[in-house]
Design an enzyme around this catalytic site. Sequence first.
Site, PDB file in Angstrom:
ATOM      1  N   GLY A  29       0.834  -1.207   0.000  1.00 26.24           N
ATOM      2  CA  GLY A  29       0.000   0.000   0.000  1.00 26.24           C
ATOM      3  C   GLY A  29       0.867   1.255   0.000  1.00 26.24           C
ATOM      4  O   GLY A  29       2.044   1.211  -0.364  1.00 26.24           O
ATOM      5  N   ILE A  71      -4.108 -11.928   5.494  1.00 27.32           N
ATOM      6  CA  ILE A  71      -4.471 -11.745   6.912  1.00 27.32           C
ATOM      7  C   ILE A  71      -5.792 -12.424   7.277  1.00 27.32           C
ATOM      8  O   ILE A  71      -6.115 -12.566   8.444  1.00 27.32           O
ATOM      9  CB  ILE A  71      -4.540 -10.244   7.283  1.00 27.32           C
ATOM     10  CG1 ILE A  71      -5.509  -9.500   6.352  1.00 27.32           C
ATOM     11  CG2 ILE A  71      -3.171  -9.609   7.267  1.00 27.32           C
ATOM     12  CD1 ILE A  71      -6.156  -8.337   7.014  1.00 27.32           C
ATOM     13  N   TYR A 159     -14.826   2.366   7.446  1.00 30.67           N
ATOM     14  CA  TYR A 159     -13.397   2.541   7.745  1.00 30.67           C
ATOM     15  C   TYR A 159     -13.207   3.095   9.165  1.00 30.67           C
ATOM     16  O   TYR A 159     -12.449   2.553   9.968  1.00 30.67           O
ATOM     17  CB  TYR A 159     -12.810   3.500   6.708  1.00 30.67           C
ATOM     18  CG  TYR A 159     -11.361   3.887   6.882  1.00 30.67           C
ATOM     19  CD1 TYR A 159     -10.347   2.936   6.903  1.00 30.67           C
ATOM     20  CD2 TYR A 159     -11.004   5.237   6.983  1.00 30.67           C
ATOM     21  CE1 TYR A 159      -9.013   3.320   7.024  1.00 30.67           C
ATOM     22  CE2 TYR A 159      -9.681   5.629   7.091  1.00 30.67           C
ATOM     23  CZ  TYR A 159      -8.687   4.664   7.118  1.00 30.67           C
ATOM     24  OH  TYR A 159      -7.378   5.044   7.230  1.00 30.67           O
TER      25      TYR A 159
END
Length: 332
Positions: A29, A71, A159
């Site tokens: 990222g 993950i 988020y």
Amino acid sequence: RQVTSDASFHSVSFSETDHPKVLITGGLGQLGVGLAKLLRKQFGNNNVILSDIRKPPNDVFHSGPFIYSDILDYKNLREIVVNNRITWLVHYSALLSAVGEANVTLARDVNITGLHNILDIAVEHGLRLFVPSTIGAFGPTSPRNPTPDLCIQRPRTIYGVSKVHAELMGEYYHHRYGLDFRCLRYPGIISADSQPGGGTTDYAVQIFHDAIKTGKFVCNLKPDTRLPMMFIDDCLRATLEVMEAPAEMLSMRTYNINAMSFTPEELAQEVQKQLPDLEVSYEIDPVRQAIADSWPMNFEDSNARKDWGWKHEYDLAELVQMMLNFIGSDSR
Ligand code: AKB
């Protein structure tokens, strides 16, 4: 530590045991590659492993250890931590604010279920765990100017909700299981050699690329939208500093960090000092605008400054200079 009369063997085991062995998730990222570079300088190339579910570009692959890690796959994570004797985990995998609103189910899986895996692995293996939080962990009922560390947090994005959850779960695991959890709330991060993906503050990176490439920039936020921002070098240094801070210095486990705040109009004016022909127009994205209008305008970070000596280096003028120098030299 192993004690031996063989000097060379001793020096190898010394450096291996004294440096942390770091795993960075979501390594491809905006922040992972830069953080790996900084940590590798400090701890040695082989002691910092970048991971992601995507294929790394050549230069990243050849610059140090890279591994596939999902993950959402607990066994895969555990295998990596055990086989590489990981001691620090930096958990960068996450869907950002705007892209999260476009795919709530995926954001919930990655940002919440993924975090649960990370927390469990970190407790199981006694890891020091860094999870970034964000200005996005605040919402319309938070004080916005300035926003302190402790106040109402009722974000209106998946988020933000997932980041408040991460802050609370990390702190709970710290109190309940002794997990060495450390968390910084990042402002919008501005970087030259890596792109953000799907955030609300992305305009502040894009303007530099467009200014140099086309001389025209269409901004998706209103000209007077004020948000806290930071140059990537400050953000990565803060991350290393809070990870290295002795536990007794940390009166809290989640800190705001700040450098500057500006509006699109102010940023454009600063860029125009160097590139006077830059034309800026505005086409507002209602989703991003609503998010930005609910976020802090100024970030209060006196606890980070007092507890572990946080100090930013780059202000708006220096940030603009760094960005134009880097992107300009890259495009020549
Ligand atoms: C976003 O805009 O979503 C991120 C952030 C401020 O957390 N850059």
